[in-house]
Design a protein around this motif. Sequence first.
Motif, PDB file in Angstrom:
ATOM      1  N   GLY A 210      18.917   1.643   4.992  1.00  0.00           N
ATOM      2  CA  GLY A 210      17.576   1.085   5.097  1.00  0.00           C
ATOM      3  C   GLY A 210      17.546  -0.392   4.761  1.00  0.00           C
ATOM      4  O   GLY A 210      18.559  -1.085   4.853  1.00  0.00           O
ATOM      5  N   CYS A 211      16.405  -0.861   4.336  1.00  0.00           N
ATOM      6  CA  CYS A 211      16.209  -2.287   4.048  1.00  0.00           C
ATOM      7  C   CYS A 211      16.936  -2.680   2.766  1.00  0.00           C
ATOM      8  O   CYS A 211      16.830  -2.016   1.742  1.00  0.00           O
ATOM      9  N   ARG A 212      17.671  -3.788   2.843  1.00  0.00           N
ATOM     10  CA  ARG A 212      18.388  -4.284   1.668  1.00  0.00           C
ATOM     11  C   ARG A 212      17.501  -5.153   0.781  1.00  0.00           C
ATOM     12  O   ARG A 212      17.912  -5.518  -0.320  1.00  0.00           O
ATOM     13  N   LEU A 213      16.311  -5.509   1.241  1.00  0.00           N
ATOM     14  CA  LEU A 213      15.372  -6.245   0.395  1.00  0.00           C
ATOM     15  C   LEU A 213      14.661  -5.247  -0.521  1.00  0.00           C
ATOM     16  O   LEU A 213      14.358  -4.123  -0.109  1.00  0.00           O
ATOM     17  N   SER A 214      14.377  -5.680  -1.734  1.00  0.00           N
ATOM     18  CA  SER A 214      13.581  -4.809  -2.607  1.00  0.00           C
ATOM     19  C   SER A 214      12.183  -4.692  -1.998  1.00  0.00           C
ATOM     20  O   SER A 214      11.765  -5.541  -1.196  1.00  0.00           O
ATOM     21  N   ILE A 215      11.476  -3.665  -2.376  1.00  0.00           N
ATOM     22  CA  ILE A 215      10.134  -3.466  -1.835  1.00  0.00           C
ATOM     23  C   ILE A 215       9.260  -4.690  -2.100  1.00  0.00           C
ATOM     24  O   ILE A 215       8.525  -5.136  -1.234  1.00  0.00           O
ATOM     25  N   SER A 216       9.380  -5.286  -3.280  1.00  0.00           N
ATOM     26  CA  SER A 216       8.537  -6.436  -3.619  1.00  0.00           C
ATOM     27  C   SER A 216       8.891  -7.686  -2.816  1.00  0.00           C
ATOM     28  O   SER A 216       8.087  -8.604  -2.729  1.00  0.00           O
ATOM     29  N   GLU A 217      10.080  -7.736  -2.224  1.00  0.00           N
ATOM     30  CA  GLU A 217      10.491  -8.909  -1.434  1.00  0.00           C
ATOM     31  C   GLU A 217      10.223  -8.758   0.057  1.00  0.00           C
ATOM     32  O   GLU A 217      10.277  -9.737   0.787  1.00  0.00           O
ATOM     33  N   ARG A 218       9.970  -7.580   0.515  1.00  0.00           N
ATOM     34  CA  ARG A 218       9.868  -7.323   1.956  1.00  0.00           C
ATOM     35  C   ARG A 218       8.714  -8.077   2.597  1.00  0.00           C
ATOM     36  O   ARG A 218       7.682  -8.321   1.969  1.00  0.00           O
ATOM     37  N   PRO A 219       8.880  -8.424   3.876  1.00  0.00           N
ATOM     38  CA  PRO A 219       7.789  -9.090   4.595  1.00  0.00           C
ATOM     39  C   PRO A 219       6.506  -8.261   4.551  1.00  0.00           C
ATOM     40  O   PRO A 219       6.542  -7.021   4.554  1.00  0.00           O
ATOM     41  N   CYS A 220       5.390  -8.967   4.541  1.00  0.00           N
ATOM     42  CA  CYS A 220       4.075  -8.323   4.498  1.00  0.00           C
ATOM     43  C   CYS A 220       3.924  -7.293   5.614  1.00  0.00           C
ATOM     44  O   CYS A 220       3.396  -6.201   5.392  1.00  0.00           O
ATOM     45  N   GLN A 221       4.371  -7.648   6.822  1.00  0.00           N
ATOM     46  CA  GLN A 221       4.227  -6.728   7.946  1.00  0.00           C
ATOM     47  C   GLN A 221       5.006  -5.439   7.715  1.00  0.00           C
ATOM     48  O   GLN A 221       4.537  -4.366   8.077  1.00  0.00           O
TER      49      GLN A 221
ATOM     50  N   ASN B  16       0.846  -1.179   0.000  1.00  0.00           N
ATOM     51  CA  ASN B  16       0.000   0.000   0.000  1.00  0.00           C
ATOM     52  C   ASN B  16       0.889   1.239   0.000  1.00  0.00           C
ATOM     53  O   ASN B  16       1.588   1.497   0.963  1.00  0.00           O
ATOM     54  N   LYS B  17       0.868   2.000  -1.059  1.00  0.00           N
ATOM     55  CA  LYS B  17       1.736   3.163  -1.168  1.00  0.00           C
ATOM     56  C   LYS B  17       1.384   4.232  -0.137  1.00  0.00           C
ATOM     57  O   LYS B  17       2.179   5.111   0.141  1.00  0.00           O
ATOM     58  N   ASP B  18       0.178   4.172   0.459  1.00  0.00           N
ATOM     59  CA  ASP B  18      -0.180   5.120   1.512  1.00  0.00           C
ATOM     60  C   ASP B  18       0.568   4.797   2.800  1.00  0.00           C
ATOM     61  O   ASP B  18       0.777   5.671   3.631  1.00  0.00           O
ATOM     62  N   CYS B  19       0.939   3.552   2.981  1.00  0.00           N
ATOM     63  CA  CYS B  19       1.639   3.142   4.190  1.00  0.00           C
ATOM     64  C   CYS B  19       3.139   3.352   4.048  1.00  0.00           C
ATOM     65  O   CYS B  19       3.775   3.904   4.927  1.00  0.00           O
ATOM     66  N   LEU B  20       3.687   2.895   2.971  1.00  0.00           N
ATOM     67  CA  LEU B  20       5.132   2.910   2.779  1.00  0.00           C
ATOM     68  C   LEU B  20       5.626   4.354   2.661  1.00  0.00           C
ATOM     69  O   LEU B  20       5.264   5.064   1.736  1.00  0.00           O
ATOM     70  N   ASN B  21       6.416   4.777   3.635  1.00  0.00           N
ATOM     71  CA  ASN B  21       6.948   6.131   3.657  1.00  0.00           C
ATOM     72  C   ASN B  21       8.453   6.026   3.837  1.00  0.00           C
ATOM     73  O   ASN B  21       8.965   6.117   4.952  1.00  0.00           O
ATOM     74  N   LEU B  22       9.169   5.771   2.749  1.00  0.00           N
ATOM     75  CA  LEU B  22      10.612   5.539   2.817  1.00  0.00           C
ATOM     76  C   LEU B  22      11.387   6.711   3.418  1.00  0.00           C
ATOM     77  O   LEU B  22      12.291   6.481   4.219  1.00  0.00           O
TER      78      LEU B  22
END
Length: 138
Positions: free
Chosen positions: A86-97, A5-11
């Motif tokens: 930050g996170c080394r996982l791509s956005i598409s790989e990150r855990p659901c939480q 959800n792009k409303d949640c993700l605030n890099l």
Amino acid sequence: MHAENKDCLNLPLCRECGGRCCQASPGIWVDPERFFAIFFAGQRLTLEQLRSRLPALNLVLWEKSGVPMPAPRFLSSGCAFLGTDGCRLSISERPCQCLALIPDRKTLNQEEGCLCQLPEEFSRPEARNRWQKYWLMG
């Protein structure tokens, strides 16, 4: 269940706070199908097969709830994928939480800890239920 959800993700906010949620505890994949699609091209693995393949991915099985659920390895600094940028996982790989977490700017005013919120459908109890059903279908 799709948490991107792009409303949640605030890099920018996550970078500013340094990933306090990631320092406290790695998120988990709530959706088993999504997890297997990301890491195993949708292949269904037995618990034993998964257990043997996770270390190479820097992942572990959390089993405290009685139901095995994959998560990033936890180090003394926090999630194994938390880097200086930050996170080394791509956005598409990150855990659901991680993707579902709703940032709270008030976290920046705290000495430590995270005030960000996780929607109920991405909670640990929900993840436990989904993984339990997945393993029982095996």
